[in-house]
Design a protein around this motif. Structure first.
Motif, PDB file in Angstrom:
ATOM      1  N   ALA A   1      23.720 -24.942 -50.936  1.00 26.90           N
ATOM      2  CA  ALA A   1      22.542 -25.403 -51.680  1.00 26.90           C
ATOM      3  C   ALA A   1      21.261 -25.215 -50.864  1.00 26.90           C
ATOM      4  CB  ALA A   1      22.702 -26.868 -52.074  1.00 26.90           C
ATOM      5  N   LEU A   2      21.278 -25.629 -49.597  1.00 30.17           N
ATOM      6  CA  LEU A   2      20.076 -25.472 -48.766  1.00 30.17           C
ATOM      7  C   LEU A   2      19.798 -24.006 -48.461  1.00 30.17           C
ATOM      8  CD1 LEU A   2      20.384 -28.468 -46.267  1.00 30.17           C
ATOM      9  CD2 LEU A   2      18.833 -28.233 -48.209  1.00 30.17           C
ATOM     10  N   GLU A   3      20.841 -23.233 -48.233  1.00 29.34           N
ATOM     11  CA  GLU A   3      20.671 -21.795 -47.980  1.00 29.34           C
ATOM     12  C   GLU A   3      20.003 -21.126 -49.176  1.00 29.34           C
ATOM     13  OE1 GLU A   3      20.632 -18.526 -45.681  1.00 29.34           O
ATOM     14  OE2 GLU A   3      21.674 -20.304 -44.972  1.00 29.34           O
ATOM     15  N   ASN A   4      20.442 -21.470 -50.379  1.00 36.87           N
ATOM     16  CA  ASN A   4      19.821 -20.903 -51.592  1.00 36.87           C
ATOM     17  C   ASN A   4      18.368 -21.342 -51.721  1.00 36.87           C
ATOM     18  OD1 ASN A   4      22.097 -19.482 -52.395  1.00 36.87           O
ATOM     19  ND2 ASN A   4      22.893 -21.181 -53.613  1.00 36.87           N
ATOM     20  N   PHE A   5      18.079 -22.581 -51.383  1.00 34.99           N
ATOM     21  CA  PHE A   5      16.703 -23.076 -51.446  1.00 34.99           C
ATOM     22  C   PHE A   5      15.809 -22.301 -50.479  1.00 34.99           C
ATOM     23  CE2 PHE A   5      13.380 -26.164 -50.165  1.00 34.99           C
ATOM     24  CZ  PHE A   5      12.752 -26.290 -51.396  1.00 34.99           C
ATOM     25  N   VAL A   6      16.303 -22.098 -49.268  1.00 33.26           N
ATOM     26  CA  VAL A   6      15.537 -21.343 -48.267  1.00 33.26           C
ATOM     27  C   VAL A   6      15.306 -19.914 -48.756  1.00 33.26           C
ATOM     28  CG1 VAL A   6      15.630 -20.368 -45.925  1.00 33.26           C
ATOM     29  CG2 VAL A   6      16.265 -22.762 -46.315  1.00 33.26           C
ATOM     30  N   LYS A   7      16.324 -19.299 -49.316  1.00 30.95           N
ATOM     31  CA  LYS A   7      16.188 -17.926 -49.831  1.00 30.95           C
ATOM     32  C   LYS A   7      15.127 -17.858 -50.926  1.00 30.95           C
ATOM     33  CE  LYS A   7      20.846 -16.336 -48.785  1.00 30.95           C
ATOM     34  NZ  LYS A   7      22.170 -15.965 -49.313  1.00 30.95           N
ATOM     35  N   LYS A   8      15.101 -18.865 -51.812  1.00 36.68           N
ATOM     36  CA  LYS A   8      14.096 -18.890 -52.880  1.00 36.68           C
ATOM     37  C   LYS A   8      12.690 -19.021 -52.310  1.00 36.68           C
ATOM     38  CE  LYS A   8      17.052 -20.834 -56.468  1.00 36.68           C
ATOM     39  NZ  LYS A   8      17.337 -22.003 -57.299  1.00 36.68           N
ATOM     40  N   LEU A   9      12.529 -19.850 -51.266  1.00 33.68           N
ATOM     41  CA  LEU A   9      11.210 -20.002 -50.640  1.00 33.68           C
ATOM     42  C   LEU A   9      10.727 -18.687 -50.041  1.00 33.68           C
ATOM     43  CD1 LEU A   9      11.611 -23.468 -48.869  1.00 33.68           C
ATOM     44  CD2 LEU A   9      10.162 -22.943 -50.851  1.00 33.68           C
TER      45      LEU A   9
ATOM     46  N   GLY B   1       7.643 -15.675 -51.483  1.00 32.02           N
ATOM     47  CA  GLY B   1       6.514 -15.268 -50.659  1.00 32.02           C
ATOM     48  C   GLY B   1       5.829 -16.431 -49.967  1.00 32.02           C
ATOM     49  N   ARG B   2       6.272 -17.613 -50.248  1.00 39.73           N
ATOM     50  CA  ARG B   2       5.675 -18.795 -49.622  1.00 39.73           C
ATOM     51  C   ARG B   2       5.904 -18.782 -48.118  1.00 39.73           C
ATOM     52  NH1 ARG B   2       4.101 -24.087 -51.708  1.00 39.73           N
ATOM     53  NH2 ARG B   2       4.332 -25.575 -50.007  1.00 39.73           N
ATOM     54  N   TYR B   3       7.061 -18.304 -47.695  1.00 41.67           N
ATOM     55  CA  TYR B   3       7.396 -18.136 -46.282  1.00 41.67           C
ATOM     56  C   TYR B   3       7.843 -16.695 -46.083  1.00 41.67           C
ATOM     57  CZ  TYR B   3       7.328 -23.224 -46.044  1.00 41.67           C
ATOM     58  OH  TYR B   3       6.930 -24.545 -46.093  1.00 41.67           O
ATOM     59  N   HIS B   4       7.687 -16.197 -44.856  1.00 34.97           N
ATOM     60  CA  HIS B   4       8.042 -14.806 -44.583  1.00 34.97           C
ATOM     61  C   HIS B   4       9.474 -14.624 -44.127  1.00 34.97           C
ATOM     62  CE1 HIS B   4       3.604 -14.666 -44.392  1.00 34.97           C
ATOM     63  NE2 HIS B   4       3.808 -13.537 -45.024  1.00 34.97           N
ATOM     64  N   SER B   5      10.095 -15.701 -43.652  1.00 35.17           N
ATOM     65  CA  SER B   5      11.464 -15.579 -43.162  1.00 35.17           C
ATOM     66  C   SER B   5      12.159 -16.939 -43.182  1.00 35.17           C
ATOM     67  CB  SER B   5      11.463 -15.049 -41.725  1.00 35.17           C
ATOM     68  OG  SER B   5      10.895 -16.015 -40.846  1.00 35.17           O
ATOM     69  N   LYS B   6      13.460 -16.876 -43.042  1.00 30.84           N
ATOM     70  CA  LYS B   6      14.272 -18.087 -42.950  1.00 30.84           C
ATOM     71  C   LYS B   6      13.843 -18.891 -41.730  1.00 30.84           C
ATOM     72  CE  LYS B   6      19.106 -19.439 -42.322  1.00 30.84           C
ATOM     73  NZ  LYS B   6      20.496 -18.944 -42.258  1.00 30.84           N
ATOM     74  N   SER B   7      13.564 -18.205 -40.630  1.00 35.11           N
ATOM     75  CA  SER B   7      13.147 -18.884 -39.405  1.00 35.11           C
ATOM     76  C   SER B   7      11.851 -19.658 -39.619  1.00 35.11           C
ATOM     77  CB  SER B   7      12.956 -17.881 -38.266  1.00 35.11           C
ATOM     78  OG  SER B   7      14.190 -17.329 -37.894  1.00 35.11           O
TER      79      SER B   7
ATOM     80  N   VAL C   1      10.801 -20.984 -42.410  1.00 39.95           N
ATOM     81  CA  VAL C   1      11.137 -22.175 -43.203  1.00 39.95           C
ATOM     82  C   VAL C   1      11.740 -23.245 -42.302  1.00 39.95           C
ATOM     83  CG1 VAL C   1      12.584 -23.088 -45.073  1.00 39.95           C
ATOM     84  CG2 VAL C   1      11.514 -20.837 -45.314  1.00 39.95           C
ATOM     85  N   LEU C   2      12.663 -22.855 -41.443  1.00 42.92           N
ATOM     86  CA  LEU C   2      13.317 -23.811 -40.567  1.00 42.92           C
ATOM     87  C   LEU C   2      12.349 -24.392 -39.544  1.00 42.92           C
ATOM     88  CD1 LEU C   2      16.749 -22.016 -40.049  1.00 42.92           C
ATOM     89  CD2 LEU C   2      16.175 -23.849 -41.633  1.00 42.92           C
ATOM     90  N   ARG C   3      11.441 -23.582 -39.004  1.00 49.38           N
ATOM     91  CA  ARG C   3      10.432 -24.102 -38.074  1.00 49.38           C
ATOM     92  C   ARG C   3       9.563 -25.145 -38.757  1.00 49.38           C
ATOM     93  NH1 ARG C   3      10.344 -18.739 -36.279  1.00 49.38           N
ATOM     94  NH2 ARG C   3       8.588 -18.246 -37.636  1.00 49.38           N
ATOM     95  N   GLU C   4       9.157 -24.876 -39.989  1.00 47.64           N
ATOM     96  CA  GLU C   4       8.349 -25.840 -40.745  1.00 47.64           C
ATOM     97  C   GLU C   4       9.121 -27.137 -40.952  1.00 47.64           C
ATOM     98  OE1 GLU C   4       5.126 -27.368 -43.074  1.00 47.64           O
ATOM     99  OE2 GLU C   4       5.276 -25.763 -41.600  1.00 47.64           O
ATOM    100  N   GLY C   5      10.402 -27.018 -41.276  1.00 51.60           N
ATOM    101  CA  GLY C   5      11.226 -28.204 -41.456  1.00 51.60           C
ATOM    102  C   GLY C   5      11.326 -29.034 -40.185  1.00 51.60           C
ATOM    103  N   VAL C   6      11.512 -28.378 -39.059  1.00 52.89           N
ATOM    104  CA  VAL C   6      11.608 -29.103 -37.785  1.00 52.89           C
ATOM    105  C   VAL C   6      10.271 -29.741 -37.446  1.00 52.89           C
ATOM    106  CG1 VAL C   6      11.993 -28.838 -35.300  1.00 52.89           C
ATOM    107  CG2 VAL C   6      13.529 -27.717 -36.930  1.00 52.89           C
ATOM    108  N   ARG C   7       9.156 -29.053 -37.712  1.00 55.88           N
ATOM    109  CA  ARG C   7       7.830 -29.648 -37.473  1.00 55.88           C
ATOM    110  C   ARG C   7       7.642 -30.917 -38.299  1.00 55.88           C
ATOM    111  NH1 ARG C   7       6.021 -24.265 -36.876  1.00 55.88           N
ATOM    112  NH2 ARG C   7       5.650 -24.033 -39.095  1.00 55.88           N
ATOM    113  N   LEU C   8       8.076 -30.876 -39.552  1.00 58.27           N
ATOM    114  CA  LEU C   8       7.966 -32.059 -40.414  1.00 58.27           C
ATOM    115  C   LEU C   8       8.814 -33.209 -39.878  1.00 58.27           C
ATOM    116  CD1 LEU C   8       7.997 -30.350 -43.922  1.00 58.27           C
ATOM    117  CD2 LEU C   8       6.067 -31.488 -42.809  1.00 58.27           C
ATOM    118  N   ILE C   9       9.995 -32.892 -39.378  1.00 54.36           N
ATOM    119  CA  ILE C   9      10.850 -33.929 -38.792  1.00 54.36           C
ATOM    120  C   ILE C   9      10.184 -34.510 -37.546  1.00 54.36           C
ATOM    121  CG2 ILE C   9      13.049 -34.359 -37.615  1.00 54.36           C
ATOM    122  CD1 ILE C   9      14.275 -32.273 -39.588  1.00 54.36           C
ATOM    123  N   GLN C  10       9.569 -33.657 -36.720  1.00 48.21           N
ATOM    124  CA  GLN C  10       8.859 -34.145 -35.532  1.00 48.21           C
ATOM    125  C   GLN C  10       7.755 -35.119 -35.927  1.00 48.21           C
ATOM    126  OE1 GLN C  10       7.658 -30.349 -33.787  1.00 48.21           O
ATOM    127  NE2 GLN C  10       8.703 -30.928 -31.907  1.00 48.21           N
ATOM    128  N   GLU C  11       6.990 -34.768 -36.946  1.00 50.12           N
ATOM    129  CA  GLU C  11       5.906 -35.642 -37.408  1.00 50.12           C
ATOM    130  C   GLU C  11       6.459 -36.976 -37.911  1.00 50.12           C
ATOM    131  OE1 GLU C  11       3.689 -33.491 -40.355  1.00 50.12           O
ATOM    132  OE2 GLU C  11       3.106 -31.923 -38.930  1.00 50.12           O
TER     133      GLU C  11
END
Length: 85
Positions: free
Chosen positions: A10-18, A22-28, A30-40
């Motif tokens: 489910a999460l893999e498909n969500f990342v692929k859709k993002l 064109g909202r993100y350029h790569s899976k990496s 998306v994951l960096r943004e997610g980790v930044r949000l967790i840090q905040e």
């Protein structure tokens, strides 16, 4: 250091859709943004924990105000704000 993550279908498909949108350029990205949000979020939670600890210390030391004093002060603030409108 490379990090590998099994996101599950489910999460893999969500990342692929993002990425596909064109909202993100790569899976990496998306994951960096997610980790930044967790840090905040973790920083906000740490600040909240510290504020709660200070409040408990104040209460234990007797540095408290009566509820009527707090409510009177709050009511005065709200009245002032209402008068400004």
């Amino acid at each position: 250091m490379a990090v590998s993550a099994d996101l599950g279908e489910a999460l893999e498909n969500f990342v692929k859709k993002l990425v596909a949108s064109g909202r993100y350029h790569s899976k990496s990205e998306v994951l960096r943004e997610g980790v930044r949000l967790i840090q905040e979020r973790e920083a906000r939670l740490a600040a909240l924990d510290a504020a709660i600890a200070r409040g408990i210390e104040d209460a234990d030391a007797g540095r408290v105000k009566s509820s009527s004093e707090v409510f009177d002060r709050l009511e005065a603030r709200l009245t002032t704000k209402a008068d400004r409108k």
